[in-house]
Design an enzyme around this catalytic site. Structure first.
Site, short mmCIF file in Angstrom:
data_model
loop_
_atom_site.label_atom_id
_atom_site.label_comp_id
_atom_site.label_asym_id
_atom_site.label_seq_id
_atom_site.Cartn_x
_atom_site.Cartn_y
_atom_site.Cartn_z
N GLY A 50 0.85 -1.19 0.00
CA GLY A 50 0.00 0.00 0.00
C GLY A 50 0.87 1.23 0.00
CD GLN A 55 3.05 5.91 3.15
OE1 GLN A 55 2.14 5.35 2.55
NE2 GLN A 55 3.98 5.25 3.81
CB CYS A 103 4.66 2.25 8.14
SG CYS A 103 4.24 3.79 7.27
CG LEU A 104 6.42 1.32 2.28
CD1 LEU A 104 6.01 1.64 0.84
CD2 LEU A 104 7.42 0.16 2.31
CG HIS A 145 -1.18 1.27 7.35
ND1 HIS A 145 -0.32 0.79 8.31
CD2 HIS A 145 -0.43 2.10 6.57
CE1 HIS A 145 0.88 1.30 8.13
NE2 HIS A 145 0.86 2.10 7.07
CD GLU A 146 -1.37 2.58 2.72
OE1 GLU A 146 -0.93 3.73 2.69
OE2 GLU A 146 -0.64 1.59 2.98
CG HIS A 149 -0.11 6.84 5.71
ND1 HIS A 149 0.94 7.31 6.45
CD2 HIS A 149 0.15 5.53 5.50
CE1 HIS A 149 1.80 6.34 6.69
NE2 HIS A 149 1.34 5.23 6.12
#
Ligand code: K3U
Ligand code: ZN
Length: 169
Positions: A50, A55, A103-104, A145-146, A149
């Site tokens: 994702g 991000q 998470c990236l 999660h996204e 963000h």
């Protein structure tokens, strides 16, 4: 043919990761289509499932969700990358599940996070069509999660208590 560039990924501490992202207007703008292509390429190159526009330093309400079976989630379904524009979680099940996330934007940290097991989402496709769909399990987790963000929330802020401290890999 136009080349798709990889984008830099914002790391924890960058102010854009703490801001509410802006609604998308102008759906047929080629810049939006290029952003989606570049987000997808960046997500795949980083081995993610994702990614959200903040991000990659763009404060817009765009996410990409993908899924594949993997060592941490062996039962995860396979889903080709799907762009969701202005996603809204319309409903969350009362039933929750606790599972590990990464998470990236927060490398090398993983933590168990409680999320709704099922959700209903409304979003626009990159072609400008409104869709409503229900998701469960790992895909529902990625979407939650996204969407966090987009609201300036990192998963580490959702760690429940002292017994679930984020751990470094
Ligand atoms: O944790 C990661 C993972 C990768 C492949 C399979 C399973 C897990 C990499 S981090 C990741 O993909 C995030 C992407 C982010 F940070 F950009 F949002 C998505 C995610 C992974 C696991 C649970 C929930 C969300
Ligand atoms: Zn993340």
């Amino acid at each position: 043919m136009t080349e798709t560039h990889l984008l830099p990924i914002a790391q924890r501490g960058e102010p854009i990761l703490q801001q509410r992202a802006q609604e998308v207007t102008g759906l047929h703008d080629p810049v939006l289509q290029q952003l989606i292509d570049a987000m997808q390429a960046t997500m795949l190159a980083a081995n993610g499932v994702g990614i959200a526009a903040p991000q990659v330093f763009v404060s817009k309400r765009v996410i990409i969700v993908a899924s594949r079976p993997n060592p941490r989630y062996p039962d995860a379904p396979s889903m080709q990358p799907l762009a969701m524009i202005n996603p809204e979680i319309l409903w969350r099940s009362a039933a929750t599940c606790l599972s590990e996330e990464g998470c990236l934007s927060v490398p090398d940290v993983r933590a168990p996070i409680e999320r709704a097991e099922r959700i209903q989402v409304r979003y626009l496709t990159r072609a400008g069509e409104t869709r409503e769909a229900e998701y469960s399990g790992f895909i529902a987790r990625i979407i939650q999660h996204e969407c966090d963000h987009l609201d300036g929330i990192l998963f580490v802020e959702r760690v429940m208590d002292d017994t679930q401290e984020p751990t470094r890999d």
